[in-house]
Design a protein around this motif. Structure first.
Motif, mmCIF file in Angstrom:
data_model
loop_
_atom_site.group_PDB
_atom_site.id
_atom_site.type_symbol
_atom_site.label_atom_id
_atom_site.label_comp_id
_atom_site.label_asym_id
_atom_site.label_seq_id
_atom_site.Cartn_x
_atom_site.Cartn_y
_atom_site.Cartn_z
ATOM 1 N N GLY A 103 0.806 -1.203 0.000
ATOM 2 C CA GLY A 103 0.000 0.000 0.000
ATOM 3 C C GLY A 103 0.847 1.264 0.000
ATOM 4 N N LEU A 104 0.229 2.371 0.384
ATOM 5 C CA LEU A 104 0.914 3.654 0.369
ATOM 6 C C LEU A 104 2.031 3.734 1.402
ATOM 7 N N GLU A 105 1.955 2.942 2.459
ATOM 8 C CA GLU A 105 3.063 2.881 3.418
ATOM 9 C C GLU A 105 4.333 2.405 2.710
ATOM 10 N N ARG A 106 4.182 1.531 1.751
ATOM 11 C CA ARG A 106 5.344 1.038 1.009
ATOM 12 C C ARG A 106 5.776 2.023 -0.073
ATOM 13 N N THR A 107 4.814 2.533 -0.841
ATOM 14 C CA THR A 107 5.145 3.446 -1.937
ATOM 15 C C THR A 107 5.924 4.653 -1.435
ATOM 16 N N PHE A 108 5.475 5.232 -0.314
ATOM 17 C CA PHE A 108 6.074 6.456 0.194
ATOM 18 C C PHE A 108 6.938 6.193 1.424
#
Length: 773
Positions: A328-333
């Motif tokens: 999710g966004l925790e990984r992307t950013f």
């Protein structure tokens, strides 16, 4: 005389030789003294530097991970102080009991120890090991009971830690071996570098988010184990347990309560709830989008090490015990959210600060998603409501198999003007507490695949939902006049093949549609009409048009698991032109070698609604961490847009429209939101039966059992308040293995419209959503 000369010559030679030797000794002596002086000075400098270093102690200061907000400023993820329970790696790995038994055996048999054979020692150690094994067993049981988690969950965490340490150990040993080999200029054996790594000497967190009552109880065990006597010895393993403060990632909106109006549901479901509002407890809100944190793996440390190859320190690099975004966004950013540690260097003698590198908190992330809208849609798609279950009214009486079976799918809402995603729901959702306790239970489910974000990571054949795009392509290419009529009186496309490519009404035993224009063809979803357009466009142009509106490539939304989908590339699977064009006809009705994700569907429809302007969909607000969009333009004509939108309106609103009514509920209208204009197109897409690996060989074959079969149901809609001049939002819903698009997915899209009204996006009145729990 000559004899005297001969006697004198050796003497002169020896004297000269002696003189040279004395000179050499003198020079060597000077060099030796100078070398000794320099060596002593250098050693003094090194010792002085070491002594200076010993006067200072560095201390790392933890940073704070950036927060994640929704579009209205509500906190979706943040770091908060918490408490975790860590256990030494020796206990986790199972080595502790053996080492304790060995120590006890040696103490009791010290005098005979050296004379024992290895086998005799091992037998003696094993005779001592039982009580220590029992201590470890009781420790895990006590921890599981105190934290109210399953023993299986703790066992899984122990396995994860052991696997992570083993991978990191192999990685570090390899680096040590390569570095040592470079230093020595020769190959280095594994024996020269294999030594325990730091992670094998540390305590690792096995429980987190521990409440004060549990903390007090566990600290009682640790205190008792630290005493003397038999009672303390019986709890010796608790000396390997640490209860320590930590910062924990919390997701306040993971669980919430939604008050859902049931009177707008299809009549059988509304009756079930007496047309009264029902409070729905929704778990796992936004989990697929936000993601979760996991322990650092070797690949993380390799990507960004704390100590770089040149020996310098990266204070944002990964150390044991760190956590990293898993999906999710925790990984992307991850890099933006992570932040940078601080570092304080103090003198040992007076504790004064020599240097202070301040921490840098992670950057905050502001999403385009409205978490309240996300929760409303998740509630409408929950098991409690019934829209995501096989219902008898989804098809003719008696034709629905497995009535009451839970269905899976996805829904996504996109704001057309900006490309911002307002909601993206994947079903089944993942309760956050279960995800943290037992991730393998979710990750390894081969049937429902709850870990899969169906919005971006699962492609589906689009079926008839591509037909408005096909019409727009044909009109824009000049291959179809806006008012042109095509003769569909035969009811099927190919002469002599009445059962291969035909209209649904002919298949059902009804009359052909006859001569119709594009608007009516979209309303009645004529396959024959689209097949004729496919021949006019040709395979090369059709593939090019599909690519221009975003099929076959990632949208660039920012979610790491997004896939590209598939568009056909001529000559497809066929060798001759006639076969290519036959394939092309199927692609024009969304069948064959073509698939897209729900996000790609709303992206394509939003591009259509903008008249060809391409704005990549996004989950993160443009003014935060993402660069500005590069806007492209697809050459769609104004008349093409008018025809496509008129056809979608007819499909959703006119009596013959395939996305207007529920055929097997007395033709009850699908749409019942006042003040909203709905344009929609349904699709019933063929799907390969779902099989699972029954023999565990890692392959799925035709011999494996079918667990799901049927068609995927689609509805894609463009909606707007009735006082708006053009569509404002695109909605896509897909339901797997469920049947007819309009009958199954239509009522769900209708609930999405009501949810949007409740949140004020379509001119409605804001309703009630409970806050985070």
């Amino acid at each position: 005389m000559r004899r005297r000369l001969r006697q004198m010559i050796p003497s002169m030679f020896h004297r000269r030789l002696l003189l040279l030797v004395l000179v050499a000794i003198g020079v060597l002596g000077v060099l030796t003294v100078q070398t000794a002086r320099l060596t002593l000075a250098s050693g003094y400098d090194d010792r002085r530097a070491s002594a200076q270093d010993a006067l200072f102690t560095p201390q790392l200061v933890p940073t704070v991970r950036g927060r994640i907000f929704d579009r209205k400023g509500r906190i979706l993820a943040e770091d908060r102080p918490g408490t975790e329970v860590a256990v030494s790696f020796e206990v986790i790995s199972g080595e502790w009991a053996y080492l304790q038994a060995r120590r006890a055996a040696y103490v009791d048999h010290r005098s005979a120890w050296t004379g024992m054979s290895d086998a005799a020692r091992e037998r003696l150690i094993q005779s001592y090991q039982g009580p220590f094994d029992e201590q470890v067993r009781r420790l895990w049981v006590t921890l599981a009971e105190a934290a109210e988690v399953s023993p299986e969950m703790l066992a899984e965490r122990r396995r994860d830690i052991q696997e992570r340490v083993a991978v990191l150990q192999g990685f570090l040993w390899q680096r040590w071996r390569e570095r040592r080999s470079a230093e020595l200029g020769r190959p280095v054996s594994w024996d020269e570098v294999t030594e325990p790594i730091a992670e094998q000497k540390q305590a690792h967190a096995v429980l987190d988010q521990i409440g004060p009552v549990v903390v007090s109880r566990l600290r009682g065990f640790i205190a008792e184990a630290s005493g003397d006597g038999e009672a303390a010895e019986a709890l010796r393993v608790w000396r390997e347990v640490v209860v320590r403060p930590t910062r924990q990632r919390v997701y306040p909106w993971s669980e919430t309560t939604v008050l859902l109006e049931t009177a707008t549901l299809p009549e059988p479901l509304a009756t079930q709830f007496n047309n009264e509002p029902v409070a729905v407890d929704v778990k796992g809100v936004g989990v697929h989008l936000l993601g979760r944190m996991r322990p650092v793996y070797a690949e993380d440390a390799q990507r960004r090490p704390y100590v770089k190859e040149d020996g310098t320190i990266d204070l944002a690099g990964y150390l044991p015990g760190d956590r990293v975004g898993e999906f999710g966004l925790e990984r992307t950013f991850e890099d933006q959210l992570r932040g940078v540690r601080g570092r304080i260097v103090r003198r040992v003698d007076d504790a004064s600060v020599s240097s202070n590198t301040p921490t840098q908190a992670g950057e905050d992330l502001h999403l385009t998603v409205d978490i309240s809208l996300q929760a409303r849609i998740a509630a409408a798609m929950s098991e409690e409501i019934g829209l995501m279950e096989s219902q008898g009214w989804h098809a003719k009486p008696g034709e629905v198999e497995n009535v009451g079976e839970r269905l899976n799918g996805a829904a996504v809402v996109l704001e057309i003007e900006t490309g911002e995603v307002l909601a993206a729901v994947s079903v089944p959702t993942m309760p956050r507490d279960l995800l943290e306790r037992e991730p393998a239970t979710l990750r390894e489910d081969p049937i429902d695949l709850p870990y899969l974000n169906r919005v971006v990571a699962r492609p589906y054949m689009p079926g008839s939902t591509v037909k408005p795009l096909i019409v727009a392509f044909a009109v824009s290419s000049g291959e179809l006049g806006p008012d042109e009529i095509l003769d569909c009186s035969r009811g099927y496309l190919w002469e002599g093949s009445p059962n291969v490519y035909r209209d649904w009404r002919v298949k059902a035993g009804g009359a052909p549609f006859g001569p119709i224009d594009a608007v009516e063809a979209l309303a009645v979803s004529s396959n024959t009409f689209m097949g004729m357009l496919a021949y006019r466009l040709g395979p090369e142009r059709l593939s090019d048009w599909y690519a221009r509106v975003g099929l076959g490539r990632r949208t660039g939304s920012g979610l790491p698991d997004e896939i590209s989908g598939t568009i056909p590339q001529p000559p497809y699977r066929a060798a001759n032109r006639a076969a290519v064009e036959r394939d092309n006809a199927f692609i024009a009705i969304g069948q064959g070698p073509i698939d897209w994700t729900p996000l790609q569907a709303v992206h394509a429809y939003a591009t259509l609604a903008r008249g060809g302007v391409v704005i990549p969909p996004r989950f993160v607000q443009a003014d935060t961490l993402t660069p500005p969009d590069v806007i492209e333009r697809v050459p769609l004509s104004a008349s093409a847009l008018d025809v496509a939108l008129d056809g979608m309106w007819s499909s959703a609103n006119e009596s013959q429209g395939t996305t207007r009514h529920l055929s097997y509920l007395g033709r009850a209208p699908i749409w019942n939101a006042e003040g909203v204009i709905v344009r929609a197109k349904s699709g019933t897409a063929q799907a390969t039966p779902l099989r699972i690996d029954s023999d565990g060989d890692g392959r799925v074959t035709r011999d494996d059992p079918i667990v799901k079969r049927g068609n995927h149901a689609w509805v894609v809609a463009l909606v707007q308040p009735e006082d708006s001049a053009r569509p404002t939002h695109a909605i896509a819903v897909v339901v797997e293995y469920s049947g007819s698009g309009g009958q199954v997915a239509g009522p769900i899209v209708n609930q999405v419209v009501h949810a949007m009204q409740a949140e004020g996006y379509l001119g409605g009145v804001r309703g009630v959503v409970g806050g985070p729990r």
